[in-house]
Write a protein that holds these residues in place. Sequence first.
Motif, PDB file in Angstrom:
ATOM      1  N   LEU A  55      99.925 133.585 -27.308  1.00 11.59           N
ATOM      2  CA  LEU A  55     100.509 132.580 -27.334  1.00 11.59           C
ATOM      3  C   LEU A  55     100.261 132.087 -25.809  1.00 11.59           C
ATOM      4  CD1 LEU A  55     102.188 133.091 -30.647  1.00 11.59           C
ATOM      5  CD2 LEU A  55     100.121 132.053 -30.560  1.00 11.59           C
ATOM      6  N   LYS A  56     100.997 132.172 -25.067  1.00 15.03           N
ATOM      7  CA  LYS A  56     101.033 131.703 -24.150  1.00 15.03           C
ATOM      8  C   LYS A  56      99.979 131.677 -22.853  1.00 15.03           C
ATOM      9  CE  LYS A  56     103.769 132.479 -19.546  1.00 15.03           C
ATOM     10  NZ  LYS A  56     105.120 133.459 -18.714  1.00 15.03           N
ATOM     11  N   THR A  57      98.996 132.813 -23.087  1.00 13.64           N
ATOM     12  CA  THR A  57      97.849 132.000 -22.579  1.00 13.64           C
ATOM     13  C   THR A  57      96.849 130.520 -23.361  1.00 13.64           C
ATOM     14  OG1 THR A  57      97.394 134.204 -21.916  1.00 13.64           O
ATOM     15  CG2 THR A  57      95.619 132.939 -21.622  1.00 13.64           C
ATOM     16  N   MET A  58      96.985 130.793 -24.824  1.00 15.83           N
ATOM     17  CA  MET A  58      96.250 129.878 -25.529  1.00 15.83           C
ATOM     18  C   MET A  58      96.652 128.418 -25.082  1.00 15.83           C
ATOM     19  SD  MET A  58      95.127 131.811 -28.861  1.00 15.83           S
ATOM     20  CE  MET A  58      94.996 129.935 -29.880  1.00 15.83           C
ATOM     21  N   ARG A  59      97.990 128.401 -24.513  1.00 19.88           N
ATOM     22  CA  ARG A  59      99.161 127.185 -24.431  1.00 19.88           C
ATOM     23  C   ARG A  59      98.479 126.696 -23.204  1.00 19.88           C
ATOM     24  NH1 ARG A  59     103.224 129.306 -27.023  1.00 19.88           N
ATOM     25  NH2 ARG A  59     104.117 130.297 -25.139  1.00 19.88           N
ATOM     26  N   SER A  60      98.419 127.608 -22.207  1.00 18.53           N
ATOM     27  CA  SER A  60      97.603 127.481 -20.150  1.00 18.53           C
ATOM     28  C   SER A  60      96.596 126.998 -21.076  1.00 18.53           C
ATOM     29  CB  SER A  60      98.312 128.994 -19.501  1.00 18.53           C
ATOM     30  OG  SER A  60      99.382 129.126 -19.983  1.00 18.53           O
ATOM     31  N   LEU A  61      95.534 127.278 -21.483  1.00 18.18           N
ATOM     32  CA  LEU A  61      93.895 126.862 -21.362  1.00 18.18           C
ATOM     33  C   LEU A  61      94.179 125.694 -22.218  1.00 18.18           C
ATOM     34  CD1 LEU A  61      93.090 130.585 -22.016  1.00 18.18           C
ATOM     35  CD2 LEU A  61      93.159 129.432 -19.699  1.00 18.18           C
ATOM     36  N   ASN A  62      95.401 125.382 -23.116  1.00 18.85           N
ATOM     37  CA  ASN A  62      95.510 124.108 -23.684  1.00 18.85           C
ATOM     38  C   ASN A  62      94.570 124.409 -24.902  1.00 18.85           C
ATOM     39  OD1 ASN A  62      96.663 121.887 -24.355  1.00 18.85           O
ATOM     40  ND2 ASN A  62      94.857 120.239 -23.350  1.00 18.85           N
ATOM     41  N   LEU A  63      94.477 125.344 -25.998  1.00 12.69           N
ATOM     42  CA  LEU A  63      93.815 125.630 -26.551  1.00 12.69           C
ATOM     43  C   LEU A  63      94.489 125.086 -28.310  1.00 12.69           C
ATOM     44  CD1 LEU A  63      92.157 129.454 -25.818  1.00 12.69           C
ATOM     45  CD2 LEU A  63      90.384 127.143 -26.072  1.00 12.69           C
ATOM     46  N   LYS A  64      93.740 124.167 -29.200  1.00 10.50           N
ATOM     47  CA  LYS A  64      94.217 124.153 -29.901  1.00 10.50           C
ATOM     48  C   LYS A  64      94.104 124.449 -31.299  1.00 10.50           C
ATOM     49  CE  LYS A  64      96.726 120.782 -27.455  1.00 10.50           C
ATOM     50  NZ  LYS A  64      97.797 120.951 -26.258  1.00 10.50           N
TER      51      LYS A  64
END
Length: 119
Positions: A55-64
Amino acid sequence: MSNIKEILEKLLTTDGAMAAAVVDSGSGLMLGGVGTGIDLELAAAGNTEVVRAKLKTMRSLNLKENIDDILITLENQYHIIKLSSASPGLFIYYVLDKSRANLALARRSATDAMQGLAI
């Protein structure tokens, strides 16, 4: 919430199923677990870290997008982490014997189980 133990025991009827647990990803605590061959308390805590890292990686990648599931394939086992969209913070951890399991059916069983847990 439906009976967690009933839902988890139904997961164990899937060919190759070894163990399953419902986990609170906020605390890493197991809310229920069934099966053998793995320390489910330890697995619950460890897989909480896997979920948090993704989840942290997805936030960093701005994946919604939402995570449907996370699949970890070992030499002899499948480990499925199925996240809940209806009850954020919950996930099912599902362990299967790779030589006996049908991955598509196992993922479907995890989806059905998660729907049964919806509040």
